[in-house]
Scaffold this motif. Structure first.
Motif, PDB file in Angstrom:
ATOM      1  N   PHE A  47      63.184   8.875  45.624  1.00  0.00           N
ATOM      2  CA  PHE A  47      63.419   9.483  47.021  1.00  0.00           C
ATOM      3  C   PHE A  47      64.817   9.989  47.186  1.00  0.00           C
ATOM      4  CE2 PHE A  47      64.405   9.140  51.563  1.00  0.00           C
ATOM      5  CZ  PHE A  47      63.649   9.835  52.095  1.00  0.00           C
ATOM      6  N   HIS A  49      67.841  11.549  50.035  1.00  0.00           N
ATOM      7  CA  HIS A  49      68.036  11.966  51.028  1.00  0.00           C
ATOM      8  C   HIS A  49      69.567  11.772  51.490  1.00  0.00           C
ATOM      9  CE1 HIS A  49      66.741  12.262  55.376  1.00  0.00           C
ATOM     10  NE2 HIS A  49      65.556  12.321  54.927  1.00  0.00           N
ATOM     11  N   ARG A  65      60.633   5.791  45.778  1.00  0.00           N
ATOM     12  CA  ARG A  65      59.870   6.501  46.866  1.00  0.00           C
ATOM     13  C   ARG A  65      58.694   5.526  47.111  1.00  0.00           C
ATOM     14  NH1 ARG A  65      59.124  11.878  47.854  1.00  0.00           N
ATOM     15  NH2 ARG A  65      57.400  12.300  49.221  1.00  0.00           N
ATOM     16  N   THR A  67      56.525   6.406  49.651  1.00  0.00           N
ATOM     17  CA  THR A  67      55.437   7.122  50.473  1.00  0.00           C
ATOM     18  C   THR A  67      54.567   8.193  49.612  1.00  0.00           C
ATOM     19  OG1 THR A  67      56.890   8.974  50.581  1.00  0.00           O
ATOM     20  CG2 THR A  67      57.056   7.501  52.446  1.00  0.00           C
ATOM     21  N   ASP A  70      52.230  13.553  48.652  1.00  0.00           N
ATOM     22  CA  ASP A  70      52.331  14.534  49.450  1.00  0.00           C
ATOM     23  C   ASP A  70      53.029  14.629  50.702  1.00  0.00           C
ATOM     24  OD1 ASP A  70      50.698  13.008  50.828  1.00  0.00           O
ATOM     25  OD2 ASP A  70      49.139  14.356  51.113  1.00  0.00           O
ATOM     26  N   PHE A  71      53.841  13.448  51.106  1.00  0.00           N
ATOM     27  CA  PHE A  71      54.537  12.943  52.246  1.00  0.00           C
ATOM     28  C   PHE A  71      56.210  13.662  51.940  1.00  0.00           C
ATOM     29  CE2 PHE A  71      57.612  10.621  54.857  1.00  0.00           C
ATOM     30  CZ  PHE A  71      57.102  10.988  56.026  1.00  0.00           C
ATOM     31  N   GLU A  72      56.719  14.407  53.154  1.00  0.00           N
ATOM     32  CA  GLU A  72      57.899  15.226  53.163  1.00  0.00           C
ATOM     33  C   GLU A  72      58.601  14.471  54.285  1.00  0.00           C
ATOM     34  OE1 GLU A  72      59.929  16.494  50.951  1.00  0.00           O
ATOM     35  OE2 GLU A  72      58.499  16.479  49.184  1.00  0.00           O
ATOM     36  N   ALA A  73      59.661  13.848  54.174  1.00  0.00           N
ATOM     37  CA  ALA A  73      60.407  13.387  55.544  1.00  0.00           C
ATOM     38  C   ALA A  73      61.243  14.251  56.241  1.00  0.00           C
ATOM     39  CB  ALA A  73      61.302  12.339  55.223  1.00  0.00           C
ATOM     40  N   ASP A  77      63.620  12.097  61.079  1.00  0.00           N
ATOM     41  CA  ASP A  77      62.638  11.211  61.169  1.00  0.00           C
ATOM     42  C   ASP A  77      63.136   9.867  61.127  1.00  0.00           C
ATOM     43  OD1 ASP A  77      60.749  13.046  60.744  1.00  0.00           O
ATOM     44  OD2 ASP A  77      60.060  12.430  58.792  1.00  0.00           O
TER      45      ASP A  77
END
Length: 198
Positions: A47, A49, A65, A67, A70-73, A77
């Motif tokens: 992940f 960021h 990662r 999550t 298919d999850f996008e922060a 958030d």
């Protein structure tokens, strides 16, 4: 040269030395967790960021990662007990903070230290700075993998004001004694969390 400036240089040396000395412990663990992550949850395993470093300089922070694929922060958030959604393996990684291990690369690059205020996302930093005018002062030091606020329990979805008080206290008191105290306390906290998860 000011005492804090001297310590900041020494702290950088301590960070690198401790990471290299502990390489036989954390490197196999990290590689093992990345392999399990790929098998159980698939790619991507990391992940990335954008966070703010010393002086407000943005940098890319790395984590394993936790999550679903298919999850996008979103840029603003905020993590809590129920958000973001996590895979079963991701929840286990997060509970033991193992997902933070890739940040050792951020430390080696000089973007972070082992000890310091936790780095925030730009959107959060702007919001907190509007509510707490002294908030930007925490950017006078490198952000850390762990910090005084975290070992005091001010982590995750807790009071930003109390977290800031600890961060500013760290910035003003930083030195060898506090650095090693926070590291030792972090090890103790993580060992207790690991024992409780069994």
């Amino acid at each position: 040269m000011q005492p804090h400036s001297v310590w900041d240089s020494v702290q950088r040396v301590c960070d690198i030395a401790l990471i290299l000395l502990s390489l036989p412990v954390w490197a196999p663990l990290l590689l093992g967790m990345l392999a399990v992550k790929m098998v159980l949850d698939g790619r991507p395993v990391l992940f990335r960021h954008v966070r703010l470093g010393k002086g407000g300089e943005p940098f890319v922070l790395y984590k394993i990662r936790t999550t679903p694929v298919d999850f996008e922060a979103g840029p603003g958030d905020w993590s809590s007990e129920s958000y973001p959604p996590r895979t079963r393996f991701g929840s286990w990684l997060r509970r033991l903070d193992i997902d933070e291990l890739p940040q050792l690369w951020n430390v080696l690059k000089g973007e972070m230290s082992l000890v310091g205020p936790r780095p925030e996302m730009p959107a959060h930093a702007r919001r907190f700075s509007s509510a707490l005018p002294e908030y930007p002062q925490r950017l006078t030091v490198r952000p850390g993998l762990t910090g005084l606020a975290q070992v005091r329990g001010w982590r995750g979805d807790t009071s930003i004001r109390h977290r800031l008080i600890s961060d500013l206290e760290y910035a003003s008191r930083r030195g060898a004694a506090l650095y090693f105290h926070i590291l030792a306390k972090t090890v103790a906290v993580e060992a207790r969390r690991a024992a409780e998860s069994d």
